[in-house]
Design an enzyme around this catalytic site. Sequence first.
Site, PDB file in Angstrom:
ATOM      1  N   LYS A  22     -15.581 -12.542  -1.022  1.00 29.67           N
ATOM      2  CA  LYS A  22     -14.150 -12.487  -1.331  1.00 29.67           C
ATOM      3  C   LYS A  22     -13.414 -11.643  -0.295  1.00 29.67           C
ATOM      4  CE  LYS A  22     -12.615  -9.484  -4.585  1.00 29.67           C
ATOM      5  NZ  LYS A  22     -11.554  -8.645  -4.009  1.00 29.67           N
ATOM      6  N   ASN A  23     -13.958 -10.460   0.002  1.00 29.91           N
ATOM      7  CA  ASN A  23     -13.234  -9.535   0.882  1.00 29.91           C
ATOM      8  C   ASN A  23     -13.271  -9.929   2.353  1.00 29.91           C
ATOM      9  OD1 ASN A  23     -12.484  -8.132  -1.329  1.00 29.91           O
ATOM     10  ND2 ASN A  23     -13.770  -6.339  -0.948  1.00 29.91           N
ATOM     11  N   ARG A  93      -3.610  -6.974  -4.710  1.00 29.19           N
ATOM     12  CA  ARG A  93      -3.165  -6.036  -3.670  1.00 29.19           C
ATOM     13  C   ARG A  93      -3.448  -6.556  -2.269  1.00 29.19           C
ATOM     14  NH1 ARG A  93      -4.241  -1.724  -2.456  1.00 29.19           N
ATOM     15  NH2 ARG A  93      -2.406  -0.493  -2.813  1.00 29.19           N
ATOM     16  N   CYS A 117      -2.914   0.870  -8.872  1.00 30.81           N
ATOM     17  CA  CYS A 117      -3.753  -0.033  -9.648  1.00 30.81           C
ATOM     18  C   CYS A 117      -4.713   0.830 -10.446  1.00 30.81           C
ATOM     19  CB  CYS A 117      -4.501  -1.006  -8.748  1.00 30.81           C
ATOM     20  SG  CYS A 117      -5.753  -0.216  -7.770  1.00 30.81           S
ATOM     21  N   ARG A 122      -3.622   4.106  -4.180  1.00 32.70           N
ATOM     22  CA  ARG A 122      -3.823   3.157  -3.082  1.00 32.70           C
ATOM     23  C   ARG A 122      -2.579   2.861  -2.245  1.00 32.70           C
ATOM     24  NH1 ARG A 122      -7.834  -1.480  -5.293  1.00 32.70           N
ATOM     25  NH2 ARG A 122      -8.290  -1.785  -3.103  1.00 32.70           N
ATOM     26  N   ASP A 307     -17.562  -0.267  -4.090  1.00 32.93           N
ATOM     27  CA  ASP A 307     -17.552  -1.483  -4.915  1.00 32.93           C
ATOM     28  C   ASP A 307     -18.885  -1.743  -5.627  1.00 32.93           C
ATOM     29  OD1 ASP A 307     -14.937  -1.928  -4.288  1.00 32.93           O
ATOM     30  OD2 ASP A 307     -15.281  -3.613  -2.937  1.00 32.93           O
ATOM     31  N   VAL A 329     -14.226   7.593  -2.437  1.00 25.37           N
ATOM     32  CA  VAL A 329     -13.251   6.678  -1.812  1.00 25.37           C
ATOM     33  C   VAL A 329     -11.977   6.539  -2.653  1.00 25.37           C
ATOM     34  CG1 VAL A 329     -12.876   4.355  -0.880  1.00 25.37           C
ATOM     35  CG2 VAL A 329     -15.120   5.437  -0.649  1.00 25.37           C
ATOM     36  N   ARG A 399     -11.684 -12.579 -10.888  1.00 20.51           N
ATOM     37  CA  ARG A 399     -11.103 -12.321  -9.567  1.00 20.51           C
ATOM     38  C   ARG A 399     -12.198 -12.202  -8.506  1.00 20.51           C
ATOM     39  NH1 ARG A 399      -8.649  -7.176  -9.342  1.00 20.51           N
ATOM     40  NH2 ARG A 399      -8.700  -7.820  -7.191  1.00 20.51           N
TER      41      ARG A 399
HETATM   42  C1  UD1 Z   1     -10.920  -2.660   0.441  1.00 19.30           C
HETATM   43  C2  UD1 Z   1     -11.583  -3.669  -0.442  1.00 19.30           C
HETATM   44  C3  UD1 Z   1     -11.996  -3.025  -1.766  1.00 19.30           C
HETATM   45  C4  UD1 Z   1     -12.869  -1.796  -1.499  1.00 19.30           C
HETATM   46  C5  UD1 Z   1     -12.186  -0.841  -0.522  1.00 19.30           C
HETATM   47  C6  UD1 Z   1     -13.075   0.309  -0.089  1.00 19.30           C
HETATM   48  C7  UD1 Z   1     -10.540  -5.740   0.248  1.00 19.30           C
HETATM   49  C8  UD1 Z   1      -9.617  -6.847  -0.091  1.00 19.30           C
HETATM   50  N1  UD1 Z   1     -10.665  -4.765  -0.676  1.00 19.30           N
HETATM   51  O1  UD1 Z   1      -9.740  -2.221  -0.226  1.00 19.30           O
HETATM   52  O2  UD1 Z   1     -12.729  -3.982  -2.518  1.00 19.30           O
HETATM   53  O3  UD1 Z   1     -13.073  -1.100  -2.714  1.00 19.30           O
HETATM   54  O4  UD1 Z   1     -11.799  -1.558   0.674  1.00 19.30           O
HETATM   55  O5  UD1 Z   1     -14.251  -0.160   0.460  1.00 19.30           O
HETATM   56  O6  UD1 Z   1     -11.179  -5.742   1.271  1.00 19.30           O
HETATM   57  N2  UD1 Z   1      -5.593   4.659   1.871  1.00 19.30           N
HETATM   58  C9  UD1 Z   1      -4.440   5.391   2.118  1.00 19.30           C
HETATM   59  N3  UD1 Z   1      -3.464   4.809   2.876  1.00 19.30           N
HETATM   60  C10 UD1 Z   1      -3.552   3.542   3.379  1.00 19.30           C
HETATM   61  C11 UD1 Z   1      -4.731   2.808   3.121  1.00 19.30           C
HETATM   62  C12 UD1 Z   1      -5.736   3.401   2.367  1.00 19.30           C
HETATM   63  O7  UD1 Z   1      -4.310   6.524   1.667  1.00 19.30           O
HETATM   64  O8  UD1 Z   1      -2.626   3.086   4.042  1.00 19.30           O
HETATM   65  C13 UD1 Z   1      -6.718   5.252   1.062  1.00 19.30           C
HETATM   66  C14 UD1 Z   1      -6.916   4.541  -0.268  1.00 19.30           C
HETATM   67  O9  UD1 Z   1      -6.051   5.028  -1.264  1.00 19.30           O
HETATM   68  C15 UD1 Z   1      -8.379   4.842  -0.545  1.00 19.30           C
HETATM   69  C16 UD1 Z   1      -9.004   4.851   0.857  1.00 19.30           C
HETATM   70  O10 UD1 Z   1      -7.926   5.032   1.764  1.00 19.30           O
HETATM   71  O11 UD1 Z   1      -8.528   6.104  -1.130  1.00 19.30           O
HETATM   72  C17 UD1 Z   1      -9.753   3.587   1.236  1.00 19.30           C
HETATM   73  O12 UD1 Z   1      -8.966   2.459   0.898  1.00 19.30           O
HETATM   74  P1  UD1 Z   1      -9.025   1.086   1.718  1.00 19.30           P
HETATM   75  O13 UD1 Z   1     -10.252   1.031   2.556  1.00 19.30           O
HETATM   76  O14 UD1 Z   1      -7.727   0.878   2.385  1.00 19.30           O
HETATM   77  O15 UD1 Z   1      -9.164   0.036   0.538  1.00 19.30           O
HETATM   78  P2  UD1 Z   1      -8.603  -1.432   0.561  1.00 19.30           P
HETATM   79  O16 UD1 Z   1      -8.590  -1.902   1.972  1.00 19.30           O
HETATM   80  O17 UD1 Z   1      -7.375  -1.527  -0.253  1.00 19.30           O
END
Ligand code: UD1
Length: 420
Positions: A22-23, A93, A117, A122, A307, A329, A399
């Site tokens: 999915k990701n 998201r 969420c 996030r 995850d 995380v 999902r």
């Molecule tokens: C992706 C995955 C999700 C997985 C996560 C961590 C997809 C579609 N989803 O989510 O399944 O759980 O990686 O492996 O690929 N953060 C900030 N600012 C930002 C971006 C992130 O503060 O602009 C923080 C987030 O709140 C979190 C951390 O960084 O604490 C990591 O998040 P991130 O790797 O961005 O997660 P996603 O990409 O949303």
Amino acid sequence: MDKLIITGGAQLNGEVRISGAKNSALPILAATLLASEPVTVCNLPHLHDITTMLELVRRMGVELTVDEKLSVEVDPRTLRETHAPYELVKTMRASILVLGPLLAHFGEARVSLPGGCAIGSRPVDQHIRGLEAMGAEVEVTGGYIHARSNGRLKGAPVFFDMVTVTGTENVLMAATLAEGQTIIENAAREPEVVDLAECLIAMGADISGHGTDTIVVNGVEKLHGCTYSVLPDRIETGTYLAAVAATGGRIKVKNTRPDTLDAVLQKFREAGAEVETGADWITLDMKGKRAQAVNITTAPYPAFPTDMQAQFAAVNIVAEGVGKVKETVFENRFMHMQEMIRMGANVTIDGNTAVIEGVEKLQGAPVMATDLRASASLVIAALVADGETTIDRIYHIDRGYECIEEKLQLLGARIRRVPG
Ligand code: UD1
């Protein structure tokens, strides 16, 4: 709302085929918007999130041709709108992934702000800062991110404050069509980022360093069409391994990529499982024994994935001994623990650490799924519980897991879905 009813106690044994990730599929579908020709994406999983992403690009005017195996041809030449509305973004998201491609290819994007969420706040500040570094003008008003670029984006150094998977993907995609060189530092190394980069390279992008924390992109003027097959889902793989490990059984997982699961397989071995791997398969055998509790700490790849935290917690909950689970995380990713406590689990939560003292048996109970991976952990807990467990709000599981009841039934689980 559909519910799952599971009667626990059966040891799971057998074989499972893993679906596309999915990701990986989500950013790759977003990346098709960068091309000037149709792109065909194969091995897409049949999931709600994939349907949402397809609906999102379809509403932009993009023509889609889907075959019965869910290979999708995306023709971005018909795009009319660069708008991702709230009603779709709020259900997923990852819709934020269209921001970089729309901006880089069409010079403009209006994408609803995803908001919080169940697993934490996030934010997407890193995505925005990365695109701004490449010359985009970004305004956040009325719940929308409105990004514009005057001509092509400009390649730039982008340093992320923390490792962000979709942030890396957004900037990577945007950089492929920028003028000049972009160097992404503190980049995510997740296999899904590598898969996206490989797809972009197949479309004609000039990328190196993917899979390390420094990705170098030399922008090109245009990207062409290609046919690309999405990598197998490592989290789906780990989830079935966890379900079988918790019940003391044996499984062969086929059509997977063991090299993307090193940290997870290591933990299964520590828990007492016999694990063997081939190029595209994994076998796990508990030989009827109860798992040993293990400590896990989540962190960006190649460390143990957040995850898989909930599913492994479910194994620890019925394991022998005490296991500590530390989540680094996301700030609020222990909601499943509360539900498992209602089933008889012995868990103490202290900040971002859960101390789990394994119990021999759980008791079936009505429980509620709160997010995608939390629902998977509740399914695992239900499989080992005495009696019947009803899991409400099961839409979360749809999902991210293709045909979960069918796949578990084939392994010997007593599971059925009832319309709510
Ligand atoms: C992706 C995955 C999700 C997985 C996560 C961590 C997809 C579609 N989803 O989510 O399944 O759980 O990686 O492996 O690929 N953060 C900030 N600012 C930002 C971006 C992130 O503060 O602009 C923080 C987030 O709140 C979190 C951390 O960084 O604490 C990591 O998040 P991130 O790797 O961005 O997660 P996603 O990409 O949303």
